[in-house]
Design an enzyme around this catalytic site. Structure first.
Site, PDB file in Angstrom:
ATOM      1  N   ARG A   1      -6.257  75.612  87.527  1.00  0.00           N
ATOM      2  CA  ARG A   1      -6.708  75.737  88.906  1.00  0.00           C
ATOM      3  C   ARG A   1      -6.074  74.647  89.779  1.00  0.00           C
ATOM      4  O   ARG A   1      -6.011  73.492  89.376  1.00  0.00           O
ATOM      5  CB  ARG A   1      -8.227  75.603  89.002  1.00  0.00           C
ATOM      6  CG  ARG A   1      -9.005  76.701  88.306  1.00  0.00           C
ATOM      7  CD  ARG A   1     -10.498  76.453  88.485  1.00  0.00           C
ATOM      8  NE  ARG A   1     -11.311  77.376  87.697  1.00  0.00           N
ATOM      9  CZ  ARG A   1     -11.767  78.535  88.134  1.00  0.00           C
ATOM     10  NH1 ARG A   1     -11.477  78.931  89.353  1.00  0.00           N
ATOM     11  NH2 ARG A   1     -12.506  79.315  87.368  1.00  0.00           N
TER      12      ARG A   1
ATOM     13  N   LYS B   1      -6.126  79.064  81.765  1.00  0.00           N
ATOM     14  CA  LYS B   1      -5.977  79.100  83.215  1.00  0.00           C
ATOM     15  C   LYS B   1      -5.916  77.682  83.770  1.00  0.00           C
ATOM     16  O   LYS B   1      -6.519  76.763  83.243  1.00  0.00           O
ATOM     17  CB  LYS B   1      -7.125  79.873  83.867  1.00  0.00           C
ATOM     18  CG  LYS B   1      -8.507  79.242  83.734  1.00  0.00           C
ATOM     19  CD  LYS B   1      -9.521  80.019  84.552  1.00  0.00           C
ATOM     20  CE  LYS B   1     -10.922  79.402  84.460  1.00  0.00           C
ATOM     21  NZ  LYS B   1     -11.585  79.685  83.215  1.00  0.00           N
TER      22      LYS B   1
END
Length: 336
Positions: free
Chosen positions: A206, A204
């Site tokens: 951000r 992931k």
């Protein structure tokens, strides 16, 4: 000084059900009643914390049962004040049993002019008179080095492995363990080795804290029953998004095994409405009513492993033996 005969347990208000469960398990292992030391831990009108121990603890081997979960500051202060009360009452040894170690996510300086609060908390616990810490799944292994006293860090992965082998006994060949980020690969690999399953990663990125820009699956999850493993689930945003991405990439089911279910804010609602078939957490943090009532959240007990670890510390025998599934299996027989 009197000879230390029995370990004695004392509990704060953070997780009384777990404290009572640990006492019951120790009673079972010892073949005799092991209860909590009679004490009061209460607050004055201005919210000052006051502790009074009603039993003699001089020369005793004391174990304070107190996770520093929400409200973290109150529960931490309870722990420190109980330790001070025991030290001033001439306890021979004080061990802090902290199933969930709060402030563990502040283990390094991520930006300029930020604290390393984990180290500060470690110093406070030591100065209060604690001589040993027993905890579970520290967020970062280096936190053990923040203490100048022994730290025994138990792992939930052997418990998870036993539960997975029971829950998925007819389809273990279809199970794949998933790390929800690159930083958690070691933890996921440890569980994957225990159940002889393949490993994949959800990477992931951000844009800013609390918002996930994109997720990429590293590995082929097509036709797999995916099990996401992590140490902490707070608001469950990352977890639920990872489950959606895995389903989009061909997974047949998504489950999650998380050690510490912080589950703050909208977490329970998100988990309930998510594509995840189940979220399995431990009772290291006392479950709130919404958590206990959620249909797809299941709670595994940690009292058996903590009770055995306390007895091993008291006896001067190995705590690391509890990392092995073969040793832990009989302890959890009939429970999972």
């Amino acid at each position: 000084m009197p000879t230390v005969i029995e370990p004695k347990l004392i509990a704060g208000n953070a997780n009384k059900p777990l404290a009572n469960a640990i006492a019951r398990r120790m009673s079972l292992y010892r073949g005799g009643a092991v209860g909590l030391v009679d004490a009061r831990v209460e607050r004055f009108n201005d919210q000052e914390i006051f502790v009074e121990v009603y039993e003699n603890v001089r020369g005793e081997d004391m174990y304070i049962l107190q996770p520093t979960s929400n409200p973290a500051n109150d529960n931490l202060m309870e722990l420190l004040i109980m330790a001070d009360a025991l030290r001033r009452s001439s306890a021979a040894r004080i061990t802090a049993v902290i199933p969930y170690f709060g402030y563990a996510r502040q283990d390094r300086r991520t930006k300029a002019r930020t604290p390393i609060t984990s180290k500060l908390v470690a110093n406070m616990i030591h100065e209060a008179g604690v001589e040993r810490v027993l905890t579970m799944d520290l967020h970062a292994a280096q936190i053990q080095g923040f203490f100048d006293i022994p730290v025994d860090n138990l792992y939930a992965s052997p418990i998870f492995a036993l539960d997975i082998q029971h829950q998925f006994k007819d389809s273990l060949q279809d199970v794949m363990v998933i790390s929800p980020d690159v930083g958690g690969v070691a933890r996921a690999r440890e569980l994957a080795k225990r159940i002889n399953a393949p490993l994949a990663i959800v990477d992931k990125r951000r844009e800013k804290p609390g918002e996930i820009a994109e997720m990429t699956v590293i590995g082929d999850v097509t036709g797999k029953k995916c099990i996401i493993v992590d140490d902490i689930c707070d608001t469950a945003g990352t977890l639920c998004k990872a489950a959606e991405v895995l389903m989009d990439h061909g997974a047949t089911e998504v489950h999650a095994y998380i050690t510490h279910g912080v589950l703050s804010g909208p977490a329970v609602e998100r988990v309930t409405k998510s594509v995840m078939k189940s979220l399995v957490i431990t009772d290291s943090i006392a479950a709130t009513d919404p958590v206990a009532a959620a249909p797809n959240i299941r709670i595994l007990p940690t009292a058996p492993i903590f009770a055995q670890a306390i007895l091993n510390i008291w006896n001067g025998t190995s705590v690391s033996s509890l990392f092995e599934t073969d040793v832990l299996g009989p302890i959890y027989e009939g429970i999972l």
